[in-house]
Motif scaffolding. Structure first.
Motif, PDB file in Angstrom:
ATOM      1  N   THR A 108       4.858  -1.993 -10.063  1.00 31.99           N
ATOM      2  CA  THR A 108       4.418  -3.087  -9.188  1.00 31.99           C
ATOM      3  C   THR A 108       2.946  -3.395  -9.455  1.00 31.99           C
ATOM      4  OG1 THR A 108       5.835  -2.123  -7.481  1.00 31.99           O
ATOM      5  CG2 THR A 108       4.332  -3.862  -6.794  1.00 31.99           C
ATOM      6  N   TRP A 137      13.531   0.177 -10.348  1.00 34.02           N
ATOM      7  CA  TRP A 137      13.724   0.910 -11.601  1.00 34.02           C
ATOM      8  C   TRP A 137      14.661   2.080 -11.360  1.00 34.02           C
ATOM      9  CZ3 TRP A 137      12.340  -0.790 -16.140  1.00 34.02           C
ATOM     10  CH2 TRP A 137      11.285  -1.697 -16.225  1.00 34.02           C
ATOM     11  N   GLY A 146      12.892  -6.054  -8.361  1.00 33.93           N
ATOM     12  CA  GLY A 146      13.975  -5.083  -8.196  1.00 33.93           C
ATOM     13  C   GLY A 146      13.485  -3.656  -8.385  1.00 33.93           C
ATOM     14  N   ILE A 153       0.893  -1.171   0.000  1.00 29.78           N
ATOM     15  CA  ILE A 153       0.000   0.000   0.000  1.00 29.78           C
ATOM     16  C   ILE A 153       0.922   1.209   0.000  1.00 29.78           C
ATOM     17  CG2 ILE A 153      -2.109  -1.041   0.879  1.00 29.78           C
ATOM     18  CD1 ILE A 153      -1.256  -0.128   3.688  1.00 29.78           C
ATOM     19  N   TYR A 154       0.734   2.069  -0.987  1.00 29.10           N
ATOM     20  CA  TYR A 154       1.701   3.140  -1.253  1.00 29.10           C
ATOM     21  C   TYR A 154       1.472   4.341  -0.339  1.00 29.10           C
ATOM     22  CZ  TYR A 154       2.044   0.160  -5.314  1.00 29.10           C
ATOM     23  OH  TYR A 154       2.183  -0.943  -6.131  1.00 29.10           O
ATOM     24  N   TRP A 179       4.555   0.244  10.166  1.00 28.47           N
ATOM     25  CA  TRP A 179       4.460  -1.176   9.853  1.00 28.47           C
ATOM     26  C   TRP A 179       3.369  -1.911  10.600  1.00 28.47           C
ATOM     27  CZ3 TRP A 179       5.952  -1.952   5.346  1.00 28.47           C
ATOM     28  CH2 TRP A 179       6.997  -1.208   4.832  1.00 28.47           C
ATOM     29  N   MET A 208      15.694   6.917  -9.306  1.00 26.61           N
ATOM     30  CA  MET A 208      14.569   7.819  -9.558  1.00 26.61           C
ATOM     31  C   MET A 208      14.272   8.562  -8.253  1.00 26.61           C
ATOM     32  SD  MET A 208      10.884   6.971 -11.250  1.00 26.61           S
ATOM     33  CE  MET A 208      10.664   5.462 -10.402  1.00 26.61           C
ATOM     34  N   HIS A 227       4.092   6.915  -9.427  1.00 28.23           N
ATOM     35  CA  HIS A 227       5.111   7.065 -10.475  1.00 28.23           C
ATOM     36  C   HIS A 227       5.407   5.696 -11.074  1.00 28.23           C
ATOM     37  CE1 HIS A 227       7.814   5.429  -7.528  1.00 28.23           C
ATOM     38  NE2 HIS A 227       7.636   6.455  -6.713  1.00 28.23           N
ATOM     39  N   HIS A 238       8.388  -7.131   5.340  1.00 23.39           N
ATOM     40  CA  HIS A 238       7.519  -8.222   4.906  1.00 23.39           C
ATOM     41  C   HIS A 238       8.107  -9.602   5.207  1.00 23.39           C
ATOM     42  CE1 HIS A 238       5.538  -4.996   2.748  1.00 23.39           C
ATOM     43  NE2 HIS A 238       4.515  -5.795   2.582  1.00 23.39           N
TER      44      HIS A 238
HETATM   45  N1  MSP Z   1       3.818   2.275   2.586  1.00 23.27           N
HETATM   46  C1  MSP Z   1       4.927   1.422   2.426  1.00 23.27           C
HETATM   47  C2  MSP Z   1       4.482   0.003   2.110  1.00 23.27           C
HETATM   48  C3  MSP Z   1       3.593  -0.617   3.117  1.00 23.27           C
HETATM   49  S1  MSP Z   1       3.063  -2.185   2.611  1.00 23.27           S
HETATM   50  C4  MSP Z   1       2.309  -2.831   3.925  1.00 23.27           C
HETATM   51  C5  MSP Z   1       5.800   1.926   1.279  1.00 23.27           C
HETATM   52  N2  MSP Z   1       5.219   2.723   0.398  1.00 23.27           N
HETATM   53  S2  MSP Z   1       5.932   3.332  -0.926  1.00 23.27           S
HETATM   54  O1  MSP Z   1       5.018   4.284  -1.491  1.00 23.27           O
HETATM   55  O2  MSP Z   1       7.235   3.801  -0.618  1.00 23.27           O
HETATM   56  O3  MSP Z   1       6.002   2.139  -1.925  1.00 23.27           O
HETATM   57  C6  MSP Z   1       7.112   1.279  -1.998  1.00 23.27           C
HETATM   58  C7  MSP Z   1       6.881   0.343  -3.154  1.00 23.27           C
HETATM   59  O4  MSP Z   1       6.679   1.099  -4.369  1.00 23.27           O
HETATM   60  C8  MSP Z   1       8.052  -0.561  -3.485  1.00 23.27           C
HETATM   61  O5  MSP Z   1       8.083  -1.709  -2.666  1.00 23.27           O
HETATM   62  C9  MSP Z   1       7.740  -0.892  -4.931  1.00 23.27           C
HETATM   63  O6  MSP Z   1       6.666  -1.769  -5.007  1.00 23.27           O
HETATM   64  C10 MSP Z   1       7.293   0.445  -5.468  1.00 23.27           C
HETATM   65  N3  MSP Z   1       8.410   1.283  -5.879  1.00 23.27           N
HETATM   66  C11 MSP Z   1       8.690   2.543  -5.486  1.00 23.27           C
HETATM   67  N4  MSP Z   1       9.788   3.002  -6.174  1.00 23.27           N
HETATM   68  C12 MSP Z   1      10.226   2.052  -7.018  1.00 23.27           C
HETATM   69  C13 MSP Z   1      11.254   1.956  -7.979  1.00 23.27           C
HETATM   70  N5  MSP Z   1      12.083   2.941  -8.228  1.00 23.27           N
HETATM   71  N6  MSP Z   1      11.353   0.798  -8.649  1.00 23.27           N
HETATM   72  C14 MSP Z   1      10.513  -0.255  -8.448  1.00 23.27           C
HETATM   73  N7  MSP Z   1       9.539  -0.197  -7.549  1.00 23.27           N
HETATM   74  C15 MSP Z   1       9.392   0.922  -6.804  1.00 23.27           C
HETATM   75  O7  MSP Z   1       6.941   1.525   1.225  1.00 23.27           O
END
Ligand code: MSP
Length: 631
Positions: free
Chosen positions: A26, A290, A288, A12-13, A228, A297, A20, A265
């Motif tokens: 993902t 990007w 991995g 969850i972002y 978390w 980025m 982005h 995780h």
């Molecule tokens: N909120 C936490 C996740 C909680 S899950 C219970 C978090 N959020 S985040 O917005 O930072 O999202 C991280 C995720 O976004 C990464 O694990 C991946 O899935 C994706 N990515 C963010 N930047 C990325 C890249 N540059 N490349 C690939 N995936 C990336 O962490």
């Protein structure tokens, strides 16, 4: 979990910034996987959402002078909209600020408190506001957060702690007994690596005086939980009541994440589940990162790429294809518009688009607009049928491993075969000779059958293009079970399809010509610094070496790169004995796509110079630790 249920989640972002390419990547991978499982007939539940509590959001909202809630509402709408525009088929979208989530977090907290899994302690340590977590001494690099590269802040405060440490041995055993729990292997090894150090208890709360924007602890409302302990629980809270139908059908989940959040995780979450008496998740699948034109980025570099911006320029299926094809699952990959255009022109326009256009055109022109009844199949048809069997077999295997890139490579191998078949069979020539009418019918049927198969297996990856292919053949809703060679009945009407993926012309800047430029002394075209920086050169220490059986040239090397160990295959056996390699430090290209040589997967390339009969390994004139970068 019932037999055919498949529950997949994305992270969850954080909605502190708009989506982005990373988050979209993902989410597109998860979407392709869920579409694939639905095609296979599974009952699928696909969850994504947003992680809204914590300093990050509170600070971003404060900057704008609005409440965290108002800020989150506005940003979350961008995520919902982005996924809709990208054609993401999630079944649910969870927000950690929803009562359905907060209720479950509080229930679990109370239960853990009642059973002594949580205690009040004092916590002090080096804290990163960007990551919203404390760092251990070992993790800190030059006094800075390894992720954000900013100095950490020393904090001492009352905290509730979760007794995570007591699960250390059990988790190690679980990982050893279930190699499939965390995949690819490099991430399983990373977690086992963390577990080689004593596991600390996990701080799960903050005094409310310092942070308001979290979920109050039910047994002490002067503290809130966030990050978390809050976020991970979304994966179960989204399923509702544990006795309910949805929960009983779909838990346990498979979690798809990026490599940045493996620790949470791979360690926090399974131990939390054990403490809460909830069955463990089915698997963690990790991809991995990007980079953009060779660089991380990041907002500060100003190179954050938006998936929808790209989709508007090239088409959303092109971006989706690029993301799925370009990133070897588990490894890092680089984004550049040049690479997108390369994939679009070569794979989509040339290979797939041309095939669909040529095949539908010859069927319509020479087959009277319908699929003809085939005559006897010859060796070329048998070869194509076998190629189809291999492609679908590989797709199934690759998708089991989330290896989208391999699934697509296998499909494209088949597409290449069909394109060659059109060339060699030349239906336009057959059509001129009435004596070869039966052969023509066989060829046209074979082409239609190839398209029918592609219209099914491409569906998870290119849903719109696959839909157009099926529509051209009048095919109904796709099912993987129908993707068996030979099922196409004669008689179906066929329509021409053209321009499935139009090519994009790239303007390459002409190098300035100067009359007095000295003649080039290099023998290869020059490349830009940015291109060179894409190559990740590293020092690697050889820890094992052996000859590859039945090969004169190849040595199999096991090398150490920092914490990581990997296998390489090098063509140096005629010049170096295996025993002379052990302990030697070599320079390798660390970010090459893996290649399989004599059945061994090689993850990188050893650098060596060579002239006619001699070969010399590239070496360093001072000792550097394994993993050091070579520039
Ligand atoms: N909120 C936490 C996740 C909680 S899950 C219970 C978090 N959020 S985040 O917005 O930072 O999202 C991280 C995720 O976004 C990464 O694990 C991946 O899935 C994706 N990515 C963010 N930047 C990325 C890249 N540059 N490349 C690939 N995936 C990336 O962490």
């Amino acid at each position: 979990m019932s037999q055919d249920a498949f529950y997949l989640t994305t992270p969850i972002y954080y909605p502190n910034a708009p989506p982005h390419l990373g988050s979209a990547g993902t989410t597109m991978m998860a979407d392709a996987m869920c579409r694939y499982r639905r095609l296979a007939g599974d009952r699928v539940w696909f969850l994504t959402g947003t992680d809204e509590h914590g300093d990050k959001i509170a600070q971003a909202a404060a900057k704008e002078g609005i409440s965290p809630r108002a800020f989150a509402d506005r940003m979350v709408a961008l995520y919902v909209e982005e996924w809709r525009r990208l054609g993401i088929t999630n079944d649910d979208f969870i927000r950690t600020t929803e009562p359905r989530h907060e209720k479950v977090v509080q229930r679990i907290l109370q239960d853990l408190w009642d059973r002594g899994e949580i205690y009040l302690g004092e916590y002090s340590g080096q804290y990163c506001y960007g990551c919203e977590r404390f760092y251990t001494e070992k993790e800190i690099v030059d006094g800075k957060c390894p992720d954000h590269q900013v100095p950490l802040t020393f904090i001492k405060e009352d905290n509730y702690l979760f007794r995570m440490s007591k699960y250390q041995a059990r988790l190690i055993k679980h990982l050893e007994d279930h190699p499939d729990f965390i995949q690819p292997d490099r991430y399983r090894n990373e977690v086992l690596g963390f577990l080689r150090e004593p596991l600390q208890d996990l701080s799960i709360s903050r005094p409310r005086a310092r942070l308001e924007w979290g979920i109050p602890l039910p047994f002490d409302p002067s503290h809130v939980t966030y990050v978390w302990f809050d976020a991970l629980i979304n994966y179960v809270s989204a399923l509702g009541d544990p006795d309910g139908e949805k929960y009983r059908t779909f838990w346990p989940a498979i979690h798809l994440i990026g490599k940045d959040i493996v620790k949470a995780h791979g360690i926090y979450w399974p131990t939390m589940l054990w403490a809460a008496n909830i069955p463990l998740y089915r698997g963690l699948r990790v991809h991995g990162y990007w980079s953009v034109e060779g660089r991380k980025m990041s907002k500060s570099l100003g190179n954050v790429v938006g998936a929808w911006t790209l989709a508007e320029k090239y088409g959303r299926e092109v971006i989706r294809y690029f993301v799925l094809r370009e990133m070897p699952f588990g490894l890092d990959a680089d984004f550049s518009e040049e690479a997108v255009v390369g994939r679009l022109n070569a794979d989509l326009a040339n290979d797939l688009g041309n095939l669909v256009s040529r095949a539908t055109t010859v069927i319509v022109n020479f087959g009277g607009g319908a699929v003809p009844a085939p005559g006897a199949a010859g060796p070329d048809e048998a070869a194509l049928a076998a190629a189809w069997g291999r492609a679908t077999g590989e797709v199934a295997k690759a998708m089991d491993e989330f290896a989208f890139h391999r699934a697509l490579a296998a499909i494209w191998e088949f597409i290449g075969g069909v394109n060659r078949y059109v060339d060699t069979q030349a239906p336009w020539t057959l059509a001129k000779d009435p004596a070869r009418a039966e052969r023509l019918r066989t060829v046209l049927w074979t082409l239609a059958e190839s398209l029918r198969g592609l219209g099914i297996v491409l569906d998870p990856f290119l849903p719109e293009a696959a839909g157009k292919i099926r529509a051209a053949l009048g095919a109904s809703a796709p099912r993987l079970a129908d993707a068996e060679w030979g099922r196409l009945p004669a008689g179906a009407k066929v329509a021409k399809v053209s321009g499935l993926f139009p090519r994009v012309e790239v303007k390459v800047a002409e190098p300035a010509k100067s009359a007095d430029t000295p003649a080039a002394t290099t023998t290869s075209p020059r490349i830009s610094l940015a291109d060179f920086q894409k190559i990740d050169l590293r020092v690697a220490e050889v820890i094992e070496a052996e000859k590859v059986p039945k090969s004169k040239k190849l040595l199999k090397l096991t090398v150490k790169l920092g914490e990581e160990t990997r296998t390489l295959v090098a063509g140096i056996a005629e010049h170096y004995a295996p025993e002379a390699m052990v302990g030697r430090k070599v320079v390798i290209v660390a970010n090459l796509e893996p290649a399989t040589l004599m059945g061994i997967e090689s993850n990188g390339m050893v650098l060596a110079g060579s002239s006619e009969n001699a070969l010399g390994l590239v070496a360093l004139d001072r000792d550097l630790p394994p993993g050091a970068k070579v520039r």
